[in-house]
Scaffold this motif. Structure first.
Motif, PDB file in Angstrom:
ATOM      1  N   MET A   1     -22.842 -13.671 -11.254  1.00 30.04           N
ATOM      2  CA  MET A   1     -21.808 -14.638 -11.584  1.00 30.04           C
ATOM      3  C   MET A   1     -21.977 -15.078 -13.029  1.00 30.04           C
ATOM      4  N   VAL A   2     -20.892 -15.095 -13.734  1.00 28.91           N
ATOM      5  CA  VAL A   2     -20.892 -15.466 -15.145  1.00 28.91           C
ATOM      6  C   VAL A   2     -20.876 -16.979 -15.262  1.00 28.91           C
ATOM      7  N   GLU A   3     -21.688 -17.479 -16.152  1.00 28.84           N
ATOM      8  CA  GLU A   3     -21.773 -18.922 -16.383  1.00 28.84           C
ATOM      9  C   GLU A   3     -20.484 -19.448 -17.015  1.00 28.84           C
ATOM     10  N   PRO A   4     -19.917 -20.513 -16.458  1.00 30.31           N
ATOM     11  CA  PRO A   4     -18.697 -21.093 -17.041  1.00 30.31           C
ATOM     12  C   PRO A   4     -18.867 -21.501 -18.501  1.00 30.31           C
ATOM     13  N   SER A   5     -20.074 -21.944 -18.882  1.00 26.39           N
ATOM     14  CA  SER A   5     -20.296 -22.348 -20.274  1.00 26.39           C
ATOM     15  C   SER A   5     -20.191 -21.149 -21.222  1.00 26.39           C
ATOM     16  N   LEU A   6     -20.579 -19.970 -20.748  1.00 28.81           N
ATOM     17  CA  LEU A   6     -20.463 -18.753 -21.547  1.00 28.81           C
ATOM     18  C   LEU A   6     -18.992 -18.391 -21.758  1.00 28.81           C
ATOM     19  N   ILE A   7     -18.214 -18.555 -20.702  1.00 29.33           N
ATOM     20  CA  ILE A   7     -16.771 -18.278 -20.796  1.00 29.33           C
ATOM     21  C   ILE A   7     -16.124 -19.242 -21.784  1.00 29.33           C
ATOM     22  N   LYS A   8     -16.450 -20.525 -21.665  1.00 30.35           N
ATOM     23  CA  LYS A   8     -15.884 -21.543 -22.571  1.00 30.35           C
ATOM     24  C   LYS A   8     -16.241 -21.240 -24.029  1.00 30.35           C
ATOM     25  N   ALA A   9     -17.510 -20.863 -24.246  1.00 34.81           N
ATOM     26  CA  ALA A   9     -17.948 -20.559 -25.613  1.00 34.81           C
ATOM     27  C   ALA A   9     -17.180 -19.346 -26.151  1.00 34.81           C
ATOM     28  N   ALA A  10     -17.016 -18.340 -25.315  1.00 33.43           N
ATOM     29  CA  ALA A  10     -16.282 -17.139 -25.734  1.00 33.43           C
ATOM     30  C   ALA A  10     -14.831 -17.487 -26.046  1.00 33.43           C
ATOM     31  N   GLN A  11     -14.229 -18.349 -25.234  1.00 36.43           N
ATOM     32  CA  GLN A  11     -12.843 -18.748 -25.465  1.00 36.43           C
ATOM     33  C   GLN A  11     -12.683 -19.563 -26.743  1.00 36.43           C
ATOM     34  N   SER A  12     -13.731 -20.280 -27.108  1.00 41.93           N
ATOM     35  CA  SER A  12     -13.635 -21.121 -28.309  1.00 41.93           C
ATOM     36  C   SER A  12     -13.969 -20.347 -29.585  1.00 41.93           C
ATOM     37  N   GLY A  13     -14.183 -19.025 -29.461  1.00 43.57           N
ATOM     38  CA  GLY A  13     -14.371 -18.212 -30.651  1.00 43.57           C
ATOM     39  C   GLY A  13     -15.808 -17.820 -30.956  1.00 43.57           C
ATOM     40  N   ASP A  14     -16.737 -18.156 -30.101  1.00 43.34           N
ATOM     41  CA  ASP A  14     -18.140 -17.771 -30.304  1.00 43.34           C
ATOM     42  C   ASP A  14     -18.286 -16.278 -30.010  1.00 43.34           C
ATOM     43  N   ARG A  15     -18.391 -15.483 -31.091  1.00 46.29           N
ATOM     44  CA  ARG A  15     -18.446 -14.019 -30.930  1.00 46.29           C
ATOM     45  C   ARG A  15     -19.689 -13.566 -30.170  1.00 46.29           C
ATOM     46  N   GLU A  16     -20.793 -14.222 -30.394  1.00 46.86           N
ATOM     47  CA  GLU A  16     -22.033 -13.856 -29.691  1.00 46.86           C
ATOM     48  C   GLU A  16     -21.890 -14.099 -28.186  1.00 46.86           C
ATOM     49  N   ALA A  17     -21.254 -15.201 -27.821  1.00 50.61           N
ATOM     50  CA  ALA A  17     -21.011 -15.496 -26.405  1.00 50.61           C
ATOM     51  C   ALA A  17     -20.066 -14.464 -25.802  1.00 50.61           C
ATOM     52  N   LEU A  18     -19.064 -14.077 -26.561  1.00 47.67           N
ATOM     53  CA  LEU A  18     -18.105 -13.081 -26.076  1.00 47.67           C
ATOM     54  C   LEU A  18     -18.785 -11.734 -25.843  1.00 47.67           C
ATOM     55  N   VAL A  19     -19.630 -11.323 -26.763  1.00 44.08           N
ATOM     56  CA  VAL A  19     -20.359 -10.060 -26.608  1.00 44.08           C
ATOM     57  C   VAL A  19     -21.282 -10.143 -25.392  1.00 44.08           C
ATOM     58  N   THR A  20     -21.963 -11.247 -25.226  1.00 45.19           N
ATOM     59  CA  THR A  20     -22.839 -11.437 -24.065  1.00 45.19           C
ATOM     60  C   THR A  20     -22.029 -11.387 -22.776  1.00 45.19           C
ATOM     61  N   LEU A  21     -20.896 -12.023 -22.774  1.00 45.08           N
ATOM     62  CA  LEU A  21     -20.013 -12.026 -21.609  1.00 45.08           C
ATOM     63  C   LEU A  21     -19.571 -10.605 -21.256  1.00 45.08           C
ATOM     64  N   LEU A  22     -19.145  -9.849 -22.240  1.00 45.69           N
ATOM     65  CA  LEU A  22     -18.708  -8.467 -22.010  1.00 45.69           C
ATOM     66  C   LEU A  22     -19.848  -7.603 -21.490  1.00 45.69           C
ATOM     67  N   ARG A  23     -21.033  -7.820 -21.995  1.00 44.85           N
ATOM     68  CA  ARG A  23     -22.198  -7.059 -21.501  1.00 44.85           C
ATOM     69  C   ARG A  23     -22.511  -7.401 -20.053  1.00 44.85           C
ATOM     70  N   GLU A  24     -22.308  -8.635 -19.687  1.00 46.38           N
ATOM     71  CA  GLU A  24     -22.590  -9.056 -18.311  1.00 46.38           C
ATOM     72  C   GLU A  24     -21.615  -8.441 -17.305  1.00 46.38           C
ATOM     73  N   ILE A  25     -20.398  -8.178 -17.723  1.00 48.25           N
ATOM     74  CA  ILE A  25     -19.395  -7.677 -16.781  1.00 48.25           C
ATOM     75  C   ILE A  25     -19.151  -6.174 -16.880  1.00 48.25           C
ATOM     76  N   GLU A  26     -19.708  -5.509 -17.903  1.00 52.21           N
ATOM     77  CA  GLU A  26     -19.354  -4.108 -18.129  1.00 52.21           C
ATOM     78  C   GLU A  26     -19.712  -3.191 -16.956  1.00 52.21           C
ATOM     79  N   ASN A  27     -20.837  -3.398 -16.277  1.00 48.80           N
ATOM     80  CA  ASN A  27     -21.196  -2.542 -15.138  1.00 48.80           C
ATOM     81  C   ASN A  27     -20.221  -2.728 -13.984  1.00 48.80           C
ATOM     82  N   HIS A  28     -19.839  -3.963 -13.721  1.00 52.14           N
ATOM     83  CA  HIS A  28     -18.875  -4.248 -12.661  1.00 52.14           C
ATOM     84  C   HIS A  28     -17.524  -3.601 -12.989  1.00 52.14           C
ATOM     85  N   VAL A  29     -17.122  -3.705 -14.223  1.00 52.86           N
ATOM     86  CA  VAL A  29     -15.853  -3.122 -14.661  1.00 52.86           C
ATOM     87  C   VAL A  29     -15.881  -1.607 -14.486  1.00 52.86           C
TER      88      VAL A  29
END
Length: 182
Positions: A1-29
């Motif tokens: 499960m992805v942390e909501p704070s990571l999603i919020k950070a990615a939505q607010s433009g934090d590129r590092e959070a977005l990359v981390t988020l994408l890495r967390e979901i890539e296997n599921h995708v």
């Protein structure tokens, strides 16, 4: 499960959070894409397309839906588009169909035949039935999550699963009667 704070950070433009988020979901995708498309290269292409779409559309995600449901909808829509263009069949990997009891060689052989029979039966289902079976029984999605992912009414999902189970029962009737594969 992805942390909501990571999603919020990615939505607010934090590129590092977005990359981390994408890495967390890539296997599921990728796994979802592979189940639907039955082709490694197509699944890789669909996964990449889905991750790019998630990257570019992360700011449109609303917390009304679960994040995994939102991601699943994106992946499934991309795969269905590719599936319609390519018309491949879905292959269920044997390691996903696990038998709890392994007592002897005869049982192992029968289990291998059963897995193959189930795999072939699922591959014979119509696209929409096959997709809901995969989401329900291989991805462990709830009925509501399937409905949200495929943008279908809940009763349609229930109907598709009911009909798919009926079709699988029909396709596997010889096996259920204790018959031998022919």
């Amino acid at each position: 499960m992805v942390e909501p704070s990571l999603i919020k950070a990615a939505q607010s433009g934090d590129r590092e959070a977005l990359v981390t988020l994408l890495r967390e979901i890539e296997n599921h995708v990728y796994r979802t894409a592979y189940y639907i498309l039955n082709n490694e290269q197509d699944a890789l292409d669909a996964s990449q397309e889905a991750l790019i779409r998630i990257y570019t559309k992360i700011d449109t995600y609303e917390e009304k839906a679960q994040f995994k449901t939102w991601v699943q909808r994106i992946v499934t829509n991309i795969c269905i588009d590719k599936f319609r263009r390519n018309k491949p069949t879905i292959s269920i990997e044997e390691h996903e169909l696990v038998f709890q009891e392994k007592s002897n060689v005869e049982h192992d052989v029968l289990a291998a035949f059963a897995m193959d029979d189930i795999k072939q039966a699922i591959e014979q289902l119509p696209e929409h039935h096959r997709t809901v079976v995969i989401l329900r029984y291989l991805q462990d999605f709830s009925y509501n999550e399937i409905a949200a992912s495929l943008d279908l009414p809940l009763n349609t999902v229930k109907s598709y699963l009911f009909r798919a189970r009926q079709q699988l029962q029909q396709l596997l009737q010889d096996y259920q009667k204790g018959g031998v594969r022919g």
